[in-house]
Design an enzyme around this catalytic site. Structure first.
Site, PDB file in Angstrom:
ATOM      1  NE  ARG A  14      -4.388  35.305  32.320  1.00 43.87           N
ATOM      2  CZ  ARG A  14      -4.560  35.881  33.184  1.00 43.87           C
ATOM      3  NH1 ARG A  14      -5.634  36.349  33.733  1.00 43.87           N
ATOM      4  NH2 ARG A  14      -4.033  35.760  34.028  1.00 43.87           N
ATOM      5  CG  ASP A  65      -2.257  34.529  31.197  1.00 47.32           C
ATOM      6  OD1 ASP A  65      -2.555  33.296  30.904  1.00 47.32           O
ATOM      7  OD2 ASP A  65      -1.371  34.812  32.567  1.00 47.32           O
TER       8      ASP A  65
HETATM    9  N1  ARG Z   1       1.296  28.566  34.331  1.00 49.71           N
HETATM   10  C1  ARG Z   1      -0.408  28.946  34.104  1.00 49.71           C
HETATM   11  C2  ARG Z   1      -0.598  29.235  32.410  1.00 49.71           C
HETATM   12  O1  ARG Z   1       0.057  28.978  31.397  1.00 49.71           O
HETATM   13  C3  ARG Z   1      -0.441  29.938  34.911  1.00 49.71           C
HETATM   14  C4  ARG Z   1       0.041  31.242  34.460  1.00 49.71           C
HETATM   15  C5  ARG Z   1      -0.472  32.153  35.797  1.00 49.71           C
HETATM   16  N2  ARG Z   1      -0.330  33.778  35.456  1.00 49.71           N
HETATM   17  C6  ARG Z   1      -0.487  34.442  36.316  1.00 49.71           C
HETATM   18  N3  ARG Z   1      -0.296  35.901  35.834  1.00 49.71           N
HETATM   19  N4  ARG Z   1       0.099  34.118  37.558  1.00 49.71           N
HETATM   20  O2  ARG Z   1      -1.634  28.740  32.578  1.00 49.71           O
END
Ligand code: ARG
Length: 417
Positions: A98, A127
């Site tokens: 990210r 995210d």
């Molecule tokens: N739980 C993980 C994290 O916060 C995975 C996130 C997955 N993101 C997604 N857009 N499916 O890093």
């Protein structure tokens, strides 16, 4: 809010495809708003298709950047040196990507004259935090749009919206997937039941361990200053090495992570990952570090590593503390050079051999064979002093207990009399 141009972080999936139409409708303000897209290749594949799709759906420009090398060199080397695992299990694959995406989004937004950056994250995940903290720090002048957080469409409504606007709806996936070189995050569907075993179809490269080959595979990984540089004696770049290990360790079912996780926004969720290369490399690196570090280094390093992983997970890549911890981590890793041999077998990558020119292991001292150079008589005085505080404390406690017992006695006697 009157916006002229928005740079959309575009994956090519359904959500961000809908955003391509929705952003002009929602933020257009009559004058129309242009949408440019940016798709980063971090090893997930399909970026050229995403570009085509974006242009077809009306993007005025569709940028694609192959950032695999940079991702590996600037982010994954550090993750390896830091043995980066959030809450002891998650190799941070999504989290590490990210901040790099945020950096490129800022660069391309400025380059193409956008006044806003849009991402496709919901309001429930980490995210959004990662993108917005990084973009907010790097480019405070840019607006950040999180349309998915605003629009509140359920799956059916989203599908209807897509159909109405001619957005191709591919075969419906059971899961929400985020993928890059460092691993695959798998969410939603039946995985939301923490009691249920993740079905086989959740995984793309890790086979269920019980279906893995009956013969183990041995792999030798050479490290220089904590960074992997060769596989089985063949030197290769980190991208190639990770790709090779994902296939090789994945074939033996290595790297499946299934854990409860605490998100930044307070939610506790069940998360499933497959990260064969990440798990193998961190396992190997940690062991090599232990071989080369002193007891003092080895005791502190995991605490620093844990803090590092926490910062990265929580969207604080661009926080100065992360760089300060990196400096410590890099210093410790100066001597983490050597080779680790692992046995890949039925879901496990187990270290079975390690060697380093910086090893602090001294066989002539450690051996139980005859002729050890270790002076055992030195242990006598050492143990005396080592145990002194404990003996003093024990004696003091005992003295108190003896005294209390004595003081208590007459009363007890009167009571019983
Ligand atoms: N739980 C993980 C994290 O916060 C995975 C996130 C997955 N993101 C997604 N857009 N499916 O890093």
């Amino acid at each position: 809010m009157a916006l002229k141009k928005v740079l959309l972080l575009y994956s090519g999936g359904l959500d961000t495809s809908c955003l391509l139409k929705w952003i002009p409708e929602r933020y257009g303000d009559g004058d129309g708003v242009e949408v440019a897209t940016l798709t980063l290749d971090l090893g997930q594949g399909g970026v050229e298709e995403a570009k085509e799709k974006a242009l077809k759906l009306g993007a005025v420009e569709a940028f694609v950047v192959d950032a695999r090398q940079e991702f590996a060199e600037r982010f994954l080397t550090k993750a390896i040196q830091a043995n980066g695992l959030y809450q002891g299990g998650y190799p941070l694959s999504t989290a590490l990507a990210r901040p790099l995406m945020a950096e490129y989004a800022v660069e391309y937004a400025r380059r193409c004259g956008a006044d806003a950056i849009a991402h496709g994250c919901t309001g429930k995940g980490n995210d959004q935090v990662r993108f917005e903290v990084s973009i907010g720090a790097l480019a405070p002048e840019l607006t950040v749009l999180a349309p998915v957080r605003e629009w509140n469409l359920n799956r059916e409504e989203e599908l209807r919206y897509a159909q109405e606007r001619g957005i191709p709806v591919g075969p419906r996936s059971k899961y929400s997937i985020d993928e890059n070189l460092w691993g695959r995050s798998i969410e939603c569907g039946e995985l939301e039941d923490p009691w249920r075993e993740p079905p086989k179809d959740a995984f793309a490269y890790a086979v269920p361990p019980e279906e893995a080959p009956d013969a183990p595979d041995y792999v030798e990984i050479a490290f220089e200053r904590g960074v992997p540089v060769a596989l089985d004696g063949r030197e290769m770049g980190l991208v190639e090495l990770i790709e090779a290990l994902n296939a090789r360790a994945g074939r033996h079912g290595v790297g499946i992570v299934d854990m409860m996780e605490d998100r930044v926004v307070g939610l506790k969720t069940r998360e499933v990952y497959e990260c064969p290369a990440a798990v193998t490399l961190i396992t190997a690196h940690r062991e090599l570090e232990r071989l080369c570090g002193t007891i003092h280094e080895n005791e502190l390093k995991p605490l620093i590593d844990q803090k590092w992983a926490e910062l990265v997970y929580k969207g604080l890549w661009h926080e100065p503390l992360r760089e300060a911890l990196d400096a410590f981590i890099a210093r410790v890793n100066q001597k983490v050079t050597g080779t680790v041999r692992l046995k890949l077998y039925k879901g496990q990558a187990r270290v079975v051999g390690r060697t380093s020119p910086h090893a602090l292991y001294a066989p002539e001292l450690a051996t139980y064979e005859a002729g050890s150079a270790f002076e055992q008589q030195n242990a006598v005085g050492f143990v005396q002093l080592w145990g002194l505080p404990t003996r003093l404390a024990w004696r003091r406690r005992h003295a108190h207990t003896a005294q209390e017992a004595q003081e208590a006695q007459p009363q007890t006697q009167t009571q019983t009399e």
